[in-house]
Motif scaffolding. Structure first.
Motif, PDB file in Angstrom:
ATOM      1  N   GLN A 593       0.955  -0.612  -0.068  1.00 38.68           N
ATOM      2  CA  GLN A 593       0.264  -0.130  -0.063  1.00 38.68           C
ATOM      3  C   GLN A 593       0.862   1.290   0.191  1.00 38.68           C
ATOM      4  OE1 GLN A 593      -1.929  -1.167   4.008  1.00 38.68           O
ATOM      5  NE2 GLN A 593      -4.065  -1.319   2.885  1.00 38.68           N
ATOM      6  N   LEU A 594       0.265   1.922  -0.711  1.00 38.55           N
ATOM      7  CA  LEU A 594       1.301   3.615  -0.696  1.00 38.55           C
ATOM      8  C   LEU A 594       0.713   4.138   0.322  1.00 38.55           C
ATOM      9  CD1 LEU A 594       1.437   3.936  -5.020  1.00 38.55           C
ATOM     10  CD2 LEU A 594       2.807   3.022  -3.381  1.00 38.55           C
ATOM     11  N   LEU A 595       1.985   4.740   1.182  1.00 46.60           N
ATOM     12  CA  LEU A 595       1.255   6.395   1.558  1.00 46.60           C
ATOM     13  C   LEU A 595       1.305   7.479   1.539  1.00 46.60           C
ATOM     14  CD1 LEU A 595       3.075   4.712   5.178  1.00 46.60           C
ATOM     15  CD2 LEU A 595       0.879   3.875   4.361  1.00 46.60           C
ATOM     16  N   LEU A 695      -3.043  10.845   7.069  1.00 44.79           N
ATOM     17  CA  LEU A 695      -2.258   9.745   6.154  1.00 44.79           C
ATOM     18  C   LEU A 695      -3.306   8.522   5.760  1.00 44.79           C
ATOM     19  CD1 LEU A 695       0.749   8.932   5.756  1.00 44.79           C
ATOM     20  CD2 LEU A 695       0.987   7.775   7.729  1.00 44.79           C
ATOM     21  N   VAL A 696      -3.083   8.637   4.495  1.00 45.66           N
ATOM     22  CA  VAL A 696      -4.102   7.603   4.343  1.00 45.66           C
ATOM     23  C   VAL A 696      -3.275   6.610   3.327  1.00 45.66           C
ATOM     24  CG1 VAL A 696      -5.792   9.153   4.233  1.00 45.66           C
ATOM     25  CG2 VAL A 696      -4.619   8.868   1.681  1.00 45.66           C
ATOM     26  N   ALA A 697      -3.959   5.029   3.074  1.00 43.79           N
ATOM     27  CA  ALA A 697      -2.894   3.944   2.922  1.00 43.79           C
ATOM     28  C   ALA A 697      -3.800   3.540   1.914  1.00 43.79           C
ATOM     29  CB  ALA A 697      -2.775   2.490   3.299  1.00 43.79           C
ATOM     30  N   VAL A 698      -3.185   3.856   0.138  1.00 45.19           N
ATOM     31  CA  VAL A 698      -3.742   3.591  -0.861  1.00 45.19           C
ATOM     32  C   VAL A 698      -3.456   2.460  -2.072  1.00 45.19           C
ATOM     33  CG1 VAL A 698      -4.030   5.097  -3.369  1.00 45.19           C
ATOM     34  CG2 VAL A 698      -3.907   6.279  -1.032  1.00 45.19           C
ATOM     35  N   PRO A 699      -4.207   2.321  -2.995  1.00 49.40           N
ATOM     36  CA  PRO A 699      -3.793   0.485  -3.095  1.00 49.40           C
ATOM     37  C   PRO A 699      -3.689   1.492  -4.254  1.00 49.40           C
ATOM     38  CG  PRO A 699      -5.982   0.637  -3.041  1.00 49.40           C
ATOM     39  CD  PRO A 699      -5.983   1.831  -2.448  1.00 49.40           C
ATOM     40  N   ARG A 700      -1.743   0.653  -4.640  1.00 46.65           N
ATOM     41  CA  ARG A 700      -1.722   1.613  -6.278  1.00 46.65           C
ATOM     42  C   ARG A 700      -2.075   1.380  -7.186  1.00 46.65           C
ATOM     43  NH1 ARG A 700       4.193   1.095  -5.885  1.00 46.65           N
ATOM     44  NH2 ARG A 700       4.576  -0.199  -3.932  1.00 46.65           N
ATOM     45  N   SER A 701      -2.890   0.368  -7.866  1.00 48.36           N
ATOM     46  CA  SER A 701      -3.946   0.494  -8.693  1.00 48.36           C
ATOM     47  C   SER A 701      -4.535   1.476  -8.767  1.00 48.36           C
ATOM     48  CB  SER A 701      -5.067  -0.781  -8.422  1.00 48.36           C
ATOM     49  OG  SER A 701      -5.984  -1.186  -7.423  1.00 48.36           O
ATOM     50  N   GLU A 702      -5.028   2.678  -7.352  1.00 50.38           N
ATOM     51  CA  GLU A 702      -5.801   3.625  -7.013  1.00 50.38           C
ATOM     52  C   GLU A 702      -5.353   4.962  -6.849  1.00 50.38           C
ATOM     53  OE1 GLU A 702      -9.212   3.230  -7.080  1.00 50.38           O
ATOM     54  OE2 GLU A 702      -9.951   0.851  -8.035  1.00 50.38           O
ATOM     55  N   GLU A 703      -4.329   4.581  -6.930  1.00 51.97           N
ATOM     56  CA  GLU A 703      -3.528   5.727  -7.167  1.00 51.97           C
ATOM     57  C   GLU A 703      -3.023   6.901  -7.773  1.00 51.97           C
ATOM     58  OE1 GLU A 703       0.979   7.429  -5.494  1.00 51.97           O
ATOM     59  OE2 GLU A 703       1.280   6.075  -7.380  1.00 51.97           O
ATOM     60  N   GLY A 714      -8.041  20.655  -4.778  1.00 49.82           N
ATOM     61  CA  GLY A 714      -6.854  21.521  -4.363  1.00 49.82           C
ATOM     62  C   GLY A 714      -5.986  21.274  -2.979  1.00 49.82           C
ATOM     63  N   LEU A 715      -6.762  20.082  -3.070  1.00 47.45           N
ATOM     64  CA  LEU A 715      -6.179  19.512  -1.377  1.00 47.45           C
ATOM     65  C   LEU A 715      -4.791  18.949  -1.732  1.00 47.45           C
ATOM     66  CD1 LEU A 715      -6.549  18.040   1.460  1.00 47.45           C
ATOM     67  CD2 LEU A 715      -6.809  16.347   0.443  1.00 47.45           C
ATOM     68  N   PRO A 716      -3.604  19.648  -1.526  1.00 48.85           N
ATOM     69  CA  PRO A 716      -1.955  19.126  -1.296  1.00 48.85           C
ATOM     70  C   PRO A 716      -2.357  17.387  -1.042  1.00 48.85           C
ATOM     71  CG  PRO A 716      -2.081  20.967  -0.590  1.00 48.85           C
ATOM     72  CD  PRO A 716      -3.634  20.523  -0.325  1.00 48.85           C
ATOM     73  N   THR A 717      -1.236  16.965  -1.141  1.00 49.66           N
ATOM     74  CA  THR A 717      -0.634  15.633  -1.294  1.00 49.66           C
ATOM     75  C   THR A 717       0.641  15.015  -1.758  1.00 49.66           C
ATOM     76  OG1 THR A 717      -1.893  12.912  -1.657  1.00 49.66           O
ATOM     77  CG2 THR A 717      -2.259  14.209  -2.615  1.00 49.66           C
ATOM     78  N   ALA A 718       0.956  13.660  -1.027  1.00 51.04           N
ATOM     79  CA  ALA A 718       2.595  13.671  -1.126  1.00 51.04           C
ATOM     80  C   ALA A 718       2.466  12.280  -0.516  1.00 51.04           C
ATOM     81  CB  ALA A 718       3.462  14.469  -0.038  1.00 51.04           C
ATOM     82  N   ARG A 719       3.145  11.459  -2.257  1.00 48.54           N
ATOM     83  CA  ARG A 719       3.375   9.810  -1.308  1.00 48.54           C
ATOM     84  C   ARG A 719       4.890  10.123  -0.609  1.00 48.54           C
ATOM     85  NH1 ARG A 719       5.321   5.731  -5.437  1.00 48.54           N
ATOM     86  NH2 ARG A 719       3.927   5.534  -6.644  1.00 48.54           N
TER      87      ARG A 719
END
Length: 754
Positions: A593-595, A695-703, A714-719
């Motif tokens: 999972q990607l954080l 902090l969220v865990a994102v499946p690779r298929s949904e990133e 307009g929400l900042p996000t960073a892996r």
């Protein structure tokens, strides 16, 4: 005086205007006593004086706080969800499909310090009856708690008793305890905060209100017999003034609970509701019969006559004053049409609940109470229940506030290298406030009734309401007294923001608010300033977020000598989720999972866990609040949960990002490798407590889908990392094995409390 001594009747009061009365010992001020005499046109009887003293107490009348609490109504956001607002036993909100939910948080602070087990147990019992009185079946409880220093001997006296009382009463009732908080701070030494929340479910048509209308309708007291426990519990040990020889009667000021009696009372009351046998209902909590009779009569369309002799007693020596002031638990008061009385009594008998007709609704406008054939109370009920004193107490920003805010933690020594950073992470994670609370929560039944979807240590508790559609509600409570000490306006908004964020993180849409406002003495202008600022901040924030305050509680005089507790507004947020099977847990449960870190991170450490644990420091400014960002973050979390874009989510608050990572890794049994984003130092990345983040865990298929949605909104996000291995690793800095982490965070509370 004893029950068999001369009774102070209304007639006697009229002809003895100068008889001395113990108004000061009962907690009344001289001008308040004069006002009572003005209202009645004579001196009050002993029974009337008892009623006014408890009903005009801070706990019942909100006399120091109501001018500030008015903002919650004046600034209330427009919403179709609110069915019953401030002023009733609890607020009620519409959650769809014909269901309504009622919820409320209250305090039982002072009794829990004196007698921890019974103080906490009866706090649960009282809040459950508030919910029951609205017409709802109670379905869950929560317990926001604050104690003194974790290693202080008195904390070892108070905490185990409080926890056992909450667990003992709630478990016996068969109600799951789905959330809450446990916070330690020296400021609560001698003034622990034991706040209790209950949530109940009903259909729209089942809502009941506390009013006595319908001339000739009977007033029925049902439940436990009335005893001498809890007399003066909401004001002073009033029984001391009612002793023949002028000596203390030594009746206990802390109520004694019987959860098995309460369970019978709940089922009996729900059957009474189902058969539509009541016209009005009120639980007996603070101020006992004084409160129930005066509030029912005040909110109704007529008067009320009560025969106090009819009240079932378990102590025949009780005087009329003591009967009126007793806060014996497990009691309710119902207004019942004459044609329904027989059936009402039959239902009570079926459940082995004592029920007695003690009076009737009259066509007048007075509350009249008789004892042994003589009238001892003749008052306008509104003057007792709803027209007490209103104080506009002076308030002023304390002289020390500027110096406190100027003492910024930016000057504190920070970790010099990865090894020191690792040590600080371990120290914060294993500190009493951040460590595992399972030693406490394992004493509570979290899954009884079978509808608990999420419970501690998740961001919010969640309960399934409808088994067919999976409709559910989520509830969270939060409150950071350290933030509020630094800036009470911002601190109250941060409490709301965190609770709001916690609900959204589980996939529920925040709807409404309840609050428990815990402060020091209102006679101190500095404390009153803190209270004024906190209520203003909370009202302003609720307006922006669209979450009305539905009710709550104020607890004042939480201080020892001149030392007040930190201002501690505890804010509960309730949200609705259409399908609990779509909930978002906090656990990192799947390799790969990607954080992603949502929101902006700044160097904000005022009031932080790091500053407290590593340096014993409190100073500077709390994190800034951006309510529009909080709203946007919640919308993103809800959409991502609903559409399957995220597998886990955890809000960022106390302890910063690294604390959230530690908790989610330990919950899921998987490690995480983190990479510090450009523009941030490893220290700020890990320990900043900037608000409006998750902090969220994102499946690779949904990133791609997820990051595109964040960018479009307009929400900042960073892996910032990936779920992998069996350690928390910060690339280039340190590695901390999950085994070492788990051992450290699990050991803290058992080492302190056994």
């Amino acid at each position: 005086m004893s029950a068999h001594a001369r009774v102070d009747t209304v007639k006697h009061a009229e002809v003895t205007p100068e008889a001395p009365q113990p108004w000061a010992e009962l907690g009344l001020k001289e001008d308040e006593y004069a006002r009572i005499r003005e209202i009645l046109g004579r001196r009050p009887t002993g029974a009337e004086l008892a009623m006014y003293s408890v009903m005009w107490s801070e706990h019942c009348s909100y006399k120091s706080s109501k001018v500030h609490l008015a903002q919650f109504g004046e600034k209330a956001p427009a919403t179709d969800a609110l069915l019953v607002g401030i002023g009733e036993n609890a607020g009620v909100v519409d959650i769809g499909q014909g269901y309504a939910v009622t919820f409320k948080v209250e305090s039982h602070n002072h009794p829990s310090y004196i007698e921890p087990y019974q103080g906490a147990a009866t706090g649960i019992g009282g809040i459950v009856r508030d919910i029951l009185a609205m017409g709802a079946r109670p379905v869950a409880v929560m317990d926001p708690l604050r104690f003194g220093a974790a290693d202080h001997p008195d904390t070892r006296r108070v905490l185990p008793g409080v926890v056992a009382g909450i667990g003992g009463y709630g478990n016996c009732l068969g109600l799951p305890n789905i959330g809450g908080e446990v916070v330690f701070d020296p400021c609560y030494q001698g003034n622990p905060l034991v706040n209790a929340l209950c949530v109940g479910v009903m259909r729209h048509e089942d809502i009941h209100l506390a009013k006595a209308s319908g001339t000739g309708n009977r007033v029925i007291l049902y439940g436990a017999r009335t005893g001498g426990d809890g007399i003066g519990g909401v004001s002073v040990l009033a029984s001391e003034t009612f002793d023949d020889a002028g000596k203390p009667a030594k009746r206990p000021a802390v109520q004694v609970g019987d959860p098995f009696q309460e369970k019978l009372l709940i089922e009996c009351t729900l059957e009474i509701f189902a058969e539509k046998l009541v016209a009005g209902i009120q639980d007996l909590g603070g101020a006992g019969l004084s409160c129930a009779t005066s509030e029912l009569a005040s909110a109704g369309s007529g008067g009320m006559r009560i025969d106090l002799d009819a009240v079932p007693l378990r102590d025949s020596s009780l005087s009329p004053e003591e009967i009126l002031m007793s806060e014996s638990q497990e009691r309710m008061c119902a207004v019942v049409a004459p044609e329904n009385v027989e059936r009402f009594l039959a239902v009570c008998a079926k459940w082995d609940v004592i029920a007695t007709v003690i009076g009737a609704v009259t066509d007048g406008d007075r509350l009249e109470i008789h004892w042994r054939g003589e009238q001892i109370v003749d008052v306008p009920p509104r003057t007792v229940a709803h027209e007490g004193p209103v104080y506009r107490r002076p308030f002023a920003r304390p002289a020390w506030q500027d110096a406190l805010q100027a003492d910024d933690p930016a000057g504190l020594p920070r970790p010099a290298d990865g090894d020191e950073l690792r040590d600080h992470v371990l120290a914060v994670a294993s500190s009493p406030n951040q460590a595992s609370k399972s030693w406490i929560t394992d004493q509570y039944d979290r899954y009884v009734l079978g509808n608990t979807v999420l419970s501690q240590p998740e961001d919010s508790g969640m309960i399934r309401v409808d088994a067919t559609t999976n409709l559910g509600v989520a509830i969270a409570t939060d409150g950071n007294g350290r933030y509020a000490k630094l800036d009470p306006y911002t601190g109250a908004q941060l409490a709301l923001a965190e609770s709001y964020r916690n609900v959204a993180a589980t996939g529920a849409r925040p709807l409404a608010v309840t609050d428990c406002l815990n402060f020091g003495s209102p006679e101190d202008p500095a404390v009153m300033w803190q209270f004024a600022e906190a209520t203003r901040g909370l009202a302003d924030a609720c307006q922006v977020l669209g979450t009305p305050v539905t009710g709550g509680n104020v607890s004042l005089y939480n201080q020892t000598g001149d030392a007040a507790i930190h201002p501690t507004p505890v804010v509960g947020v309730l949200g609705v989720i259409d399908d609990v099977t779509r909930r978002t847990p906090m656990a990192f449960a799947t390799e790969g999972q990607l954080l992603h870190l949502l929101g902006d991170t700044a160097d904000e450490l005022g009031g932080s866990a790091w500053a407290q644990v590593v340096h014993g420091h409190l100073g500077g400014l709390p994190p800034r609040v951006d309510l529009e960002r909080e709203r946007l973050l919640a919308e993103i979390l809800l959409a991502a949960s609903r559409d399957g874009m995220i597998d886990a989510a955890h809000d960022l608050s106390d302890g910063g990002l690294v604390q959230a990572v530690v908790e989610s890794c330990l919950k899921g049994g998987h490690g995480a490798r983190l990479v510090v984003p450009d523009g941030l130092t490893p220290f700020t990345f890990l320990f900043s407590e900037s608000a409006g983040r998750a902090l969220v865990a994102v499946p690779r298929s949904e990133e791609v889908r997820f990051t595109d949605m964040c960018a479009a909104r307009g929400l900042p996000t960073a892996r910032v990392g990936v779920v992998t291995g069996e350690a928390v690793e910060v690339q280039g800095q340190f590695t901390l094995g999950l085994g070492e982490l788990r051992a450290a965070v699990d050991a803290t509370l058992p080492a302190l409390f056994g």
